[in-house]
Design an enzyme around this catalytic site. Sequence first.
Site, short mmCIF file in Angstrom:
data_model
loop_
_atom_site.label_atom_id
_atom_site.label_comp_id
_atom_site.label_asym_id
_atom_site.label_seq_id
_atom_site.Cartn_x
_atom_site.Cartn_y
_atom_site.Cartn_z
N HIS A 166 -11.56 -4.10 -2.79
CA HIS A 166 -10.80 -5.52 -3.06
C HIS A 166 -11.02 -5.08 -4.57
O HIS A 166 -10.66 -6.16 -5.12
CB HIS A 166 -11.12 -6.10 -2.32
CG HIS A 166 -9.84 -7.66 -2.76
ND1 HIS A 166 -8.92 -7.45 -3.67
CD2 HIS A 166 -9.66 -8.30 -1.71
CE1 HIS A 166 -7.87 -8.78 -3.44
NE2 HIS A 166 -9.06 -8.71 -2.13
N ASP A 384 10.07 3.46 1.49
CA ASP A 384 10.90 4.58 2.08
C ASP A 384 10.29 6.22 1.67
O ASP A 384 10.15 7.07 0.47
CB ASP A 384 11.85 5.24 1.52
CG ASP A 384 12.88 5.70 1.60
OD1 ASP A 384 12.79 6.80 2.64
OD2 ASP A 384 14.33 6.42 1.30
#
Length: 457
Positions: A166, A384
């Site tokens: 993070h 995608d």
Amino acid sequence: MAPYNSLTFTARRSEAVLVAPAKPTPYELKPLSDIDDQRGLRFYRSGILFCRINPAHSDLDPAAITKRALAEALVYYYPLAGRLRAGPGDKLIVECTGEGAVFVEANADVRLDDFGPALSPPIPCSDQLLCEPESASSDVVDRPLVYFQLTRLSCGGIIFGIQVCHCMADAVGVMQFAMAIVEMAAGAAEPSIPPVWAREILNARSPPCVTHPHPEYEEVPDPTKDRISPADVLAHRPFFFGEKEMSALRRQAPAYLRGTCSRFDMIAAYVWRCRTIALGYDPEDEVRIQFVVNARGKRNPMLPFGFYGNAFAFTVASSTAGELCRKPFSYALELVAAAKARSAADDHLQSVADLMVLKGRPRFAMARTYLVSDLTKMGMEDLDFGWGTVVYGGPATAMLATFHIPAYSAEGERGILVPVRLPEFAMERFVAEMERGLVTKEEEEEESQVMKVCSHL
């Protein structure tokens, strides 16, 4: 509101390998910003994608394609192929060594459909789908910064589990990196969003000067007086907010906020109030809601397009439990809206950076605090690969924080899913309180008519 899925399985993992950038990358020492390296961000953020493979592409090798795409993406995101080192004053610095990211292939005798129709964190058996155990804190120095596991399922589906330190990236940054991997897997020559480092923009001033209050880094009085902890056995329920639920909340909002407050504001304030009622705090106890406000698009500081570091501030709204429970939903919403407005002030994030340096990079406080993050605009479900369809994209686990996640109801309505975890003693009360406050105007009128009829009997 089905109970948590009890699915169990064991993934058969291959030996982990390091995937280095596909081309030589610069050797550099790159200090993190003073927002990046605060102690509360020193852990690995997880994301998980469930992908249904198009039968027309069943002959492809997703592992080989993804490994190649990861190597190509790391050419552009080469700091993620390096390692963090601790500098003077515990300042974290990236040594861009080009060593690479961890990649693991796995197989599991389970189908996508076995995970249930409405996926939300915590994902069943997420420990089998991620390389590293999930934790709210971990040692991030001298370790790989990215872990990637690709799990093949018996139905032909694929699960991608990614964990990124993070300190290196926030949710927007991780999404940008994931998009680069997906674009490379689909055959792109380069990422559509060129990554930008520019961490120096979010460093403390010289000399540091804290110009705003930051209660999110200060404990509530008597922090041990909490009603929930990570050690508790927690019940899990996802709650769906569609148009019916949003209409009910809008009707209860103050007139001056109806046109300006967001869906996130309304849902977060409502869940905070219901959660506080369910947990049964003492009336004088201070309770909080904490959420993040994205600094991208703000004028001060102006961050360049493609910046993938941490660019947000935590913000807190607080109340005594007695007032929050006694007063209507509108009171909670006003507190959330006011906290959000405060964090939007010029130089607010700069003030956080200054605080980090002056106070030794403190962790944000968590006692009696509802932690919530908005992921509805991340677009993970729209990734995608060109040879598969993402059926879920989002966090793998929830711990004590929760998220707002884009989702569809069983009837096909698009809305927001909010996974909630509470001790068993509180969950039943929480469900009752949630339902009580989400009645529609028509339902209220119908109940009123019934009461009138009953009063004349």
